[in-house]
Design a protein around this motif. Structure first.
Motif, PDB file in Angstrom:
ATOM      1  N   LYS A  75       0.847  -1.192   0.000  1.00 25.76           N
ATOM      2  CA  LYS A  75       0.000   0.000   0.000  1.00 25.76           C
ATOM      3  C   LYS A  75       0.885   1.246   0.000  1.00 25.76           C
ATOM      4  O   LYS A  75       1.890   1.301   0.720  1.00 25.76           O
ATOM      5  CB  LYS A  75      -0.883  -0.008   1.252  1.00 25.76           C
ATOM      6  CG  LYS A  75      -1.888   1.117   1.271  1.00 25.76           C
ATOM      7  CD  LYS A  75      -2.717   1.064   2.530  1.00 25.76           C
ATOM      8  CE  LYS A  75      -3.608   2.295   2.593  1.00 25.76           C
ATOM      9  NZ  LYS A  75      -4.265   2.389   3.883  1.00 25.76           N
ATOM     10  N   PHE A  76       0.523   2.241  -0.794  1.00 24.64           N
ATOM     11  CA  PHE A  76       1.289   3.485  -0.877  1.00 24.64           C
ATOM     12  C   PHE A  76       0.840   4.434   0.225  1.00 24.64           C
ATOM     13  O   PHE A  76      -0.335   4.769   0.319  1.00 24.64           O
ATOM     14  CB  PHE A  76       1.089   4.136  -2.261  1.00 24.64           C
ATOM     15  CG  PHE A  76       1.749   5.472  -2.380  1.00 24.64           C
ATOM     16  CD1 PHE A  76       3.126   5.579  -2.366  1.00 24.64           C
ATOM     17  CD2 PHE A  76       0.996   6.638  -2.500  1.00 24.64           C
ATOM     18  CE1 PHE A  76       3.748   6.798  -2.480  1.00 24.64           C
ATOM     19  CE2 PHE A  76       1.611   7.866  -2.596  1.00 24.64           C
ATOM     20  CZ  PHE A  76       2.985   7.948  -2.590  1.00 24.64           C
ATOM     21  N   ASP A  77       1.790   4.860   1.077  1.00 25.79           N
ATOM     22  CA  ASP A  77       1.496   5.807   2.152  1.00 25.79           C
ATOM     23  C   ASP A  77       1.898   7.189   1.646  1.00 25.79           C
ATOM     24  O   ASP A  77       3.076   7.463   1.429  1.00 25.79           O
ATOM     25  CB  ASP A  77       2.292   5.443   3.413  1.00 25.79           C
ATOM     26  CG  ASP A  77       1.904   6.324   4.581  1.00 25.79           C
ATOM     27  OD1 ASP A  77       0.848   6.986   4.506  1.00 25.79           O
ATOM     28  OD2 ASP A  77       2.658   6.368   5.567  1.00 25.79           O
ATOM     29  N   ALA A  78       0.950   8.061   1.443  1.00 24.22           N
ATOM     30  CA  ALA A  78       1.203   9.366   0.836  1.00 24.22           C
ATOM     31  C   ALA A  78       1.725  10.396   1.826  1.00 24.22           C
ATOM     32  O   ALA A  78       1.833  11.563   1.494  1.00 24.22           O
ATOM     33  CB  ALA A  78      -0.069   9.884   0.184  1.00 24.22           C
ATOM     34  N   HIS A  79       2.039  10.014   3.070  1.00 26.50           N
ATOM     35  CA  HIS A  79       2.521  10.961   4.085  1.00 26.50           C
ATOM     36  C   HIS A  79       4.016  10.775   4.293  1.00 26.50           C
ATOM     37  O   HIS A  79       4.499   9.654   4.402  1.00 26.50           O
ATOM     38  CB  HIS A  79       1.780  10.753   5.411  1.00 26.50           C
ATOM     39  CG  HIS A  79       0.337  11.127   5.331  1.00 26.50           C
ATOM     40  ND1 HIS A  79      -0.086  12.424   5.280  1.00 26.50           N
ATOM     41  CD2 HIS A  79      -0.786  10.366   5.272  1.00 26.50           C
ATOM     42  CE1 HIS A  79      -1.401  12.448   5.214  1.00 26.50           C
ATOM     43  NE2 HIS A  79      -1.853  11.210   5.196  1.00 26.50           N
ATOM     44  N   THR A  80       4.725  11.912   4.394  1.00 26.79           N
ATOM     45  CA  THR A  80       6.160  11.853   4.654  1.00 26.79           C
ATOM     46  C   THR A  80       6.393  11.733   6.146  1.00 26.79           C
ATOM     47  O   THR A  80       5.474  11.912   6.954  1.00 26.79           O
ATOM     48  CB  THR A  80       6.852  13.126   4.132  1.00 26.79           C
ATOM     49  OG1 THR A  80       6.338  14.244   4.850  1.00 26.79           O
ATOM     50  CG2 THR A  80       6.615  13.315   2.649  1.00 26.79           C
ATOM     51  N   THR A  81       7.630  11.459   6.545  1.00 24.71           N
ATOM     52  CA  THR A  81       7.944  11.347   7.971  1.00 24.71           C
ATOM     53  C   THR A  81       7.789  12.699   8.665  1.00 24.71           C
ATOM     54  O   THR A  81       7.408  12.764   9.830  1.00 24.71           O
ATOM     55  CB  THR A  81       9.383  10.829   8.161  1.00 24.71           C
ATOM     56  OG1 THR A  81      10.263  11.666   7.434  1.00 24.71           O
ATOM     57  CG2 THR A  81       9.511   9.398   7.679  1.00 24.71           C
ATOM     58  N   GLY A 129       4.235  13.125   9.538  1.00 26.18           N
ATOM     59  CA  GLY A 129       3.851  12.277  10.656  1.00 26.18           C
ATOM     60  C   GLY A 129       4.301  12.854  11.989  1.00 26.18           C
ATOM     61  O   GLY A 129       3.637  12.695  13.011  1.00 26.18           O
TER      62      GLY A 129
END
Length: 160
Positions: free
Chosen positions: A139-145, A148
Motif C-alpha cells: 500500500k502506498f502511504d502518501a505521508h512523509t515522515t 507524521g
C-alpha cells in the motif's frame, strides 16, 4: 515532539518591546558645484591668474649671408643610381600540362588511419526484460515522515 506545552507566545514575542516610530526627515544635500548667480564674474581662470605674463621679443628669421649659388656641373644622379646594374630579364617558359592517363590496376596504398586501426571483437548487448509485469501489492502511504511528526497546536488570532 519534545513533549512541552505550547503557551501561545514565542521567546521573540515575549522579549519584544513596542517603540514609537516617527517619519524620517528628508534633507536635501547641497550641491557643491552650484555657483551663486549674483556672484562677480571672473574672465580668467585661476590657472591663468597664477601664470605670470612675460614679454618676449619676436625672434628674427635666420637668412643666408649671401645669395650666391654654387656653380658647377649638376649630374642629377644619386650614388645608388650610379651603382645600379641592369640585368636582362627573361620571361618564364610555360610548362606543358600533364595529361591524366587512367589504368585498371588496383590501388595498393593505405592511409595513416587504416594503418593505425586495430580491429576489436564486439557483440551486440541483449535487452534485459523484467521477470514479471505484475504491480506491487504494498500500500502506498502518501505521508512523509515530517508530516507524521507534525503536531498541530491551537493558535488564537491576534486582536488588533
Amino acid at each position: 515532539p519534545s513533549g512541552l506545552k505550547f503557551h501561545g507566545t514565542s521567546e521573540n514575542r515575549a522579549q519584544f518591546t513596542g517603540k514609537e516610530a516617527q517619519r524620517a526627515v528628508v534633507t536635501k544635500m547641497q550641491d557643491n558645484l552650484r555657483v551663486d548667480s549674483r556672484a562677480k564674474f571672473n574672465e580668467h581662470t585661476t590657472a591663468r591668474d597664477d601664470f605670470p605674463e612675460y614679454h618676449v621679443e619676436r625672434q628674427q628669421p635666420i637668412r643666408p649671408k649671401s645669395r650666391e649659388r654654387a656653380t658647377g656641373k649638376f649630374e642629377g644622379v644619386s650614388e645608388a643610381q650610379k651603382a645600379f646594374v641592369e640585368y636582362p630579364v627573361e620571361a618564364p617558359k610555360p610548362r606543358a600540362k600533364a595529361v591524366y592517363k587512367p589504368n585498371n590496376l588496383p590501388f595498393e596504398g593505405n592511409t595513416e588511419a587504416q594503418r593505425a586501426f586495430t580491429p576489436k571483437k564486439a557483440e551486440r548487448t541483449r535487452a534485459v526484460r523484467p521477470k514479471s509485469r505484475e504491480r506491487q501489492t504494498a500500500k502506498f502511504d502518501a505521508h512523509t515522515t515530517a508530516q507524521g511528526d507534525f503536531v498541530k497546536h491551537p493558535v488564537q488570532k491576534r486582536q488588533p
